[in-house]
Scaffold this motif. Structure first.
Motif, PDB file in Angstrom:
ATOM      1  N   GLN A 188      75.870  -6.873  55.478  1.00 34.50           N
ATOM      2  CA  GLN A 188      76.120  -7.741  54.335  1.00 34.50           C
ATOM      3  C   GLN A 188      75.765  -7.092  53.160  1.00 34.50           C
ATOM      4  O   GLN A 188      74.687  -6.630  53.043  1.00 34.50           O
ATOM      5  N   HIS A 189      76.725  -7.028  52.346  1.00 31.58           N
ATOM      6  CA  HIS A 189      76.498  -6.188  51.074  1.00 31.58           C
ATOM      7  C   HIS A 189      76.753  -7.062  49.721  1.00 31.58           C
ATOM      8  O   HIS A 189      77.780  -7.680  49.571  1.00 31.58           O
ATOM      9  N   LYS A 201      87.425  -2.557  40.388  1.00 38.93           N
ATOM     10  CA  LYS A 201      87.997  -3.809  40.296  1.00 38.93           C
ATOM     11  C   LYS A 201      88.193  -4.050  41.941  1.00 38.93           C
ATOM     12  O   LYS A 201      88.824  -3.327  42.494  1.00 38.93           O
ATOM     13  N   GLU A 202      87.407  -5.129  42.232  1.00 38.23           N
ATOM     14  CA  GLU A 202      87.366  -5.634  43.534  1.00 38.23           C
ATOM     15  C   GLU A 202      87.069  -6.967  43.788  1.00 38.23           C
ATOM     16  O   GLU A 202      87.047  -7.768  42.757  1.00 38.23           O
ATOM     17  N   VAL A 203      87.539  -7.421  44.857  1.00 40.90           N
ATOM     18  CA  VAL A 203      87.356  -8.821  45.248  1.00 40.90           C
ATOM     19  C   VAL A 203      85.996  -9.248  46.134  1.00 40.90           C
ATOM     20  O   VAL A 203      85.929  -8.363  46.764  1.00 40.90           O
ATOM     21  N   GLY A 204      85.542 -10.257  45.639  1.00 39.21           N
ATOM     22  CA  GLY A 204      84.167 -10.667  46.274  1.00 39.21           C
ATOM     23  C   GLY A 204      84.160 -12.093  46.567  1.00 39.21           C
ATOM     24  O   GLY A 204      84.992 -12.723  46.049  1.00 39.21           O
ATOM     25  N   THR A 228      82.974  -1.352  52.059  1.00 36.29           N
ATOM     26  CA  THR A 228      83.805  -0.139  51.334  1.00 36.29           C
ATOM     27  C   THR A 228      83.715  -0.242  49.819  1.00 36.29           C
ATOM     28  O   THR A 228      83.470   0.643  48.905  1.00 36.29           O
ATOM     29  N   ALA A 229      83.788  -1.620  49.326  1.00 35.88           N
ATOM     30  CA  ALA A 229      83.729  -1.806  47.810  1.00 35.88           C
ATOM     31  C   ALA A 229      82.351  -1.684  47.691  1.00 35.88           C
ATOM     32  O   ALA A 229      82.200  -1.228  46.360  1.00 35.88           O
ATOM     33  N   ARG A 271      77.956   1.287  44.365  1.00 37.43           N
ATOM     34  CA  ARG A 271      76.758   1.930  44.385  1.00 37.43           C
ATOM     35  C   ARG A 271      76.949   3.230  44.033  1.00 37.43           C
ATOM     36  O   ARG A 271      75.903   3.813  43.152  1.00 37.43           O
ATOM     37  N   ASP A 272      78.000   3.899  44.537  1.00 37.89           N
ATOM     38  CA  ASP A 272      78.194   5.534  44.043  1.00 37.89           C
ATOM     39  C   ASP A 272      78.289   5.682  42.482  1.00 37.89           C
ATOM     40  O   ASP A 272      77.775   6.626  41.962  1.00 37.89           O
TER      41      ASP A 272
END
Length: 180
Positions: free
Chosen positions: A64-65, A110-113, A93-94, A99-100
């Motif tokens: 869980q991230h 840009k990601e979906v969460g 992955t996102a 974090r990187d």
């Protein structure tokens, strides 16, 4: 001015009377959650083994991230929005991609969460249904700024308020009992 939706032209500084101390407060408030709600589902004596946590990221049970983002709600006529620091669940992955890049310009991130908290005035019992797992677009910002969370289109009062803004009276009602 952090105004993504164009609702505030010629805006002024927000003011309200704190219900806790009774003193006038100036400036739009910002509130946040220190940890994702799911953190508190872990028994206290197991958190050291099951949770990796800092002020910007949280991983629970390695699957869980979460990242901390800002979710702004424009206050109509105010120079700055009501700002919430919220935890957003991301895919592994996102999460790793985000974090990187911590400490560098993440404007291209840009990601979906999914939202993983409740907010006063928007909880399931208040109005509109649950906030848990509302889809958000997570958009990175320049170095030193947390990513922004933009609620995806859905018929929920929080989505409408983020897009259209809230009145001063609504903002005062939301923050009147919150500590400052």
């Amino acid at each position: 001015m952090r105004n993504s939706y164009g609702v505030n032209d010629g805006a002024k500084e927000f003011e309200f009377i704190c219900a806790c101390c009774g003193k006038p407060q100036r400036g739009s408030p910002a509130y946040g959650y220190d940890k994702p709600m799911e953190y508190f589902d872990i028994p206290e004596n197991e958190r050291g083994d099951r949770v990796q946590y800092d002020t910007d990221t949280c991983v629970i049970d390695r699957d869980q991230h979460y990242i901390k983002c800002t979710l702004d709600i424009p206050i109509i006529g105010a120079a700055e929005p009501l700002c919430w620091g919220v935890w957003i669940k991301l895919s592994a992955t996102a999460f790793e991609s985000y974090r990187d890049g911590i400490g560098s310009d993440q404007s291209s991130f840009k990601e979906v969460g999914w939202l993983t908290c409740t907010l006063p005035g928007y909880n399931e019992l208040d109005q509109g249904g649950s906030l848990i797992n509302l889809e958000v677009d997570v958009v990175g910002n320049p170095a030193g700024l947390r990513p922004s969370a933009y609620l995806s289109e859905r018929d929920h009062p929080l989505v409408r308020d983020q897009h259209n803004g809230i009145s001063w009276a609504q903002a005062k009602a939301y923050v009147s009992s919150m500590p400052h």
